[in-house]
Design a protein around this motif. Sequence first.
Motif, PDB file in Angstrom:
ATOM      1  N   UNK A 365      20.000  45.758 -48.751  1.00 15.46           N
ATOM      2  CA  UNK A 365      20.874  44.692 -48.256  1.00 15.46           C
ATOM      3  C   UNK A 365      20.438  43.323 -48.802  1.00 15.46           C
ATOM      4  N   UNK A 366      19.628  43.339 -49.849  1.00 16.66           N
ATOM      5  CA  UNK A 366      19.142  42.098 -50.457  1.00 16.66           C
ATOM      6  C   UNK A 366      19.535  42.025 -51.937  1.00 16.66           C
ATOM      7  N   UNK A 367      20.823  42.101 -52.229  1.00 11.68           N
ATOM      8  CA  UNK A 367      21.224  42.089 -53.650  1.00 11.68           C
ATOM      9  C   UNK A 367      20.872  40.788 -54.360  1.00 11.68           C
ATOM     10  N   UNK A 368      20.835  39.683 -53.613  1.00  6.42           N
ATOM     11  CA  UNK A 368      20.549  38.408 -54.266  1.00  6.42           C
ATOM     12  C   UNK A 368      19.072  38.314 -54.666  1.00  6.42           C
ATOM     13  N   UNK A 369      18.173  38.817 -53.818  1.00  9.13           N
ATOM     14  CA  UNK A 369      16.751  38.855 -54.177  1.00  9.13           C
ATOM     15  C   UNK A 369      16.576  39.679 -55.456  1.00  9.13           C
ATOM     16  N   UNK A 370      17.257  40.812 -55.527  1.00 10.09           N
ATOM     17  CA  UNK A 370      17.150  41.657 -56.712  1.00 10.09           C
ATOM     18  C   UNK A 370      17.737  40.965 -57.942  1.00 10.09           C
ATOM     19  N   UNK A 371      18.810  40.213 -57.730  1.00 10.58           N
ATOM     20  CA  UNK A 371      19.416  39.471 -58.843  1.00 10.58           C
ATOM     21  C   UNK A 371      18.485  38.369 -59.335  1.00 10.58           C
ATOM     22  N   UNK A 372      17.739  37.764 -58.422  1.00  8.74           N
ATOM     23  CA  UNK A 372      16.757  36.739 -58.800  1.00  8.74           C
ATOM     24  C   UNK A 372      15.691  37.339 -59.710  1.00  8.74           C
ATOM     25  N   UNK A 433      25.355  39.830 -59.901  1.00  9.10           N
ATOM     26  CA  UNK A 433      25.936  40.383 -58.678  1.00  9.10           C
ATOM     27  C   UNK A 433      27.245  41.095 -58.968  1.00  9.10           C
ATOM     28  N   UNK A 434      27.459  42.176 -58.260  1.00  9.13           N
ATOM     29  CA  UNK A 434      28.709  42.919 -58.415  1.00  9.13           C
ATOM     30  C   UNK A 434      29.890  42.034 -58.048  1.00  9.13           C
ATOM     31  N   UNK A 435      30.898  42.056 -58.879  1.00  4.30           N
ATOM     32  CA  UNK A 435      32.076  41.245 -58.630  1.00  4.30           C
ATOM     33  C   UNK A 435      32.059  39.897 -59.305  1.00  4.30           C
ATOM     34  N   UNK A 436      30.916  39.500 -59.883  1.00  2.10           N
ATOM     35  CA  UNK A 436      30.872  38.233 -60.611  1.00  2.10           C
ATOM     36  C   UNK A 436      31.749  38.338 -61.850  1.00  2.10           C
ATOM     37  N   UNK A 437      32.350  37.221 -62.244  1.00  2.00           N
ATOM     38  CA  UNK A 437      33.342  37.261 -63.318  1.00  2.00           C
ATOM     39  C   UNK A 437      32.754  37.662 -64.669  1.00  2.00           C
ATOM     40  N   UNK A 438      31.459  37.422 -64.870  1.00  2.00           N
ATOM     41  CA  UNK A 438      30.853  37.756 -66.153  1.00  2.00           C
ATOM     42  C   UNK A 438      29.665  38.697 -65.941  1.00  2.00           C
ATOM     43  N   UNK A 439      29.953  39.982 -65.793  1.00  2.91           N
ATOM     44  CA  UNK A 439      28.875  40.952 -65.590  1.00  2.91           C
ATOM     45  C   UNK A 439      28.844  42.012 -66.697  1.00  2.91           C
ATOM     46  N   UNK A 440      29.718  41.887 -67.676  1.00  3.53           N
ATOM     47  CA  UNK A 440      29.815  42.898 -68.722  1.00  3.53           C
ATOM     48  C   UNK A 440      28.885  42.561 -69.886  1.00  3.53           C
ATOM     49  N   UNK A 441      27.579  42.611 -69.621  1.00  6.82           N
ATOM     50  CA  UNK A 441      26.599  42.263 -70.641  1.00  6.82           C
ATOM     51  C   UNK A 441      26.190  43.498 -71.421  1.00  6.82           C
ATOM     52  N   UNK A 442      25.745  43.270 -72.631  1.00  6.94           N
ATOM     53  CA  UNK A 442      25.314  44.385 -73.478  1.00  6.94           C
ATOM     54  C   UNK A 442      24.170  45.124 -72.781  1.00  6.94           C
ATOM     55  N   UNK A 443      24.302  46.442 -72.585  1.00  3.86           N
ATOM     56  CA  UNK A 443      23.300  47.175 -71.799  1.00  3.86           C
ATOM     57  C   UNK A 443      21.927  47.286 -72.463  1.00  3.86           C
TER      58      UNK A 443
END
Length: 513
Positions: A365-372, A433-443
């Motif tokens: 339940x801490x997606x933002x910590x993981x995104x940091x 974060x899921x749903x952000x407009x620019x999340x399609x980065x090269x894997x």
Amino acid sequence: MAAVAKKYFLLQKHLNSSKPCLGIHLYVRSAHKEAKPFQSIPGPVRLPLWGNLLHYKLGVFDVRKYHEVLEHLHKQYGPIVRETIGSRTVVHVFDPDDIKEVYMNEGQTPFVAPLMETAQLYRKQKNLSLGLGNVNGEEWYRLRSAVRHLMLKPQEVQVYFSAVREIAIDFVSHIENILVDGKVENLRDEVSKWAQESAGAICFGRRLGCLNGGEMENVAQKIIAANKEIFQLSGNLKFSLPVYKYFHTPKWKRITEAENFIYRTTEKYVEQTIDEVKTIIEKENRVEEKYQFITHLLSKDTLSRDDIIIIAFSLFTDGLSTTVPALLYNLYCLATNPEVQDKAYAEIELVLKETDTITADVLNKLPYIKAIVKETFRFYPIGTEVSRIIQKDLILSGYHVPKGTHVDLTPNVHLQSEKYFNDARTYLPDRWLRGHENTNYHPYLLTPFGHGTRTCAGRRFAEQDLYIVLFYILQKFKLEYQNNNKSLEQVFETLLFPDGPVDVIFKQRSNNA
């Protein structure tokens, strides 16, 4: 070039098709025939015997800023660069599509060059098990198979959650006790003690006392100093003629002394743990869960005593050069980006309204910590490259690269590039974060733990450690930075460490913060 690319695209299309293609071998031969020869891969001028080594010895390239050297090579020569250090030729691969090509063709047992040749040499000279990072082929597969479920499955790593949580809480109290005007005198060393205490609880099933003062904290400090010595000297010797392999040079003697101390200390811890496990089994016919790591290794007939010691050695010490700088970089990024820190604290407060004890489920339940953590890896990568010894001929950026070539996969030069990331120089965890407009980065751009079957074996432990300790640090402290006008720089010492002290200021939060 365009013709080669087109044919290679068609080749890949047929390779991925479920139907066999009768002309596939023709495409392969044609693509390799039209590719530019290996010898024409661009790079700085090489001299006989020395290769490009004099660039580093004469200061044209700064060894301590090797990550910047790589950026320079990419900018000057393009997506693929050939460099020779003495007799060792390395092909730097910068393009993420080329990096994908290497990973896609490495098979079930990828071959790697060791991160530190010095560590491999030390273990060979002492007749020790070489460990996962220093072997290839069947020997690597034997060791990897023995630890795969233990170290890479989330549910197995979560067994140690409560111990890691307890140590994170104690670490926060430790920081609170040693603050002077809101600062820790040597934050890197204190973080290193936390890393040892956490890894010790996993490897040896007990608290070592790295944060408690006295003799055990002194031992922890000696391990920290020895580890620094090894990484600094090994990074320097990477750009030297390998005289140390044949003669006991002063630097090699210092490395050997440091390795001896860490190995003997770890060996003692392992032997003590094995004795404790055997005693409990003999007296009570059971195994305590806290000893799961060692008991799992002992249960594997394929592992020798030396294998068990080296595996424990690696997990116990690797965090000093990976998890430690990662936490320092996260603290710096949070301290210098107050709006990000506020958002992270709001996420923590929301979770704490539901429970006063975090669990593995709470971490989800801490997606933002993981995104940091992920965004910090983008700003401050820990390594400069991932090495591979390719096992088949490949075409990379239009050049033929033959089987057996040492290639260094180096996507880090793009991590702050507008070509791949919008607002690339803005620290923006939201981008992950899921749903952000620019999340399609090269894997194949941001892979801090590597990729594929040779992904870092300690990844799950490192992530769990970071998420938990950041939770408790942010719950207790508001972070600020002493000098916001000067960005934190990195220095190459085999891996990338902060270039100087990380002067984070820890301010205790009030109940209404």
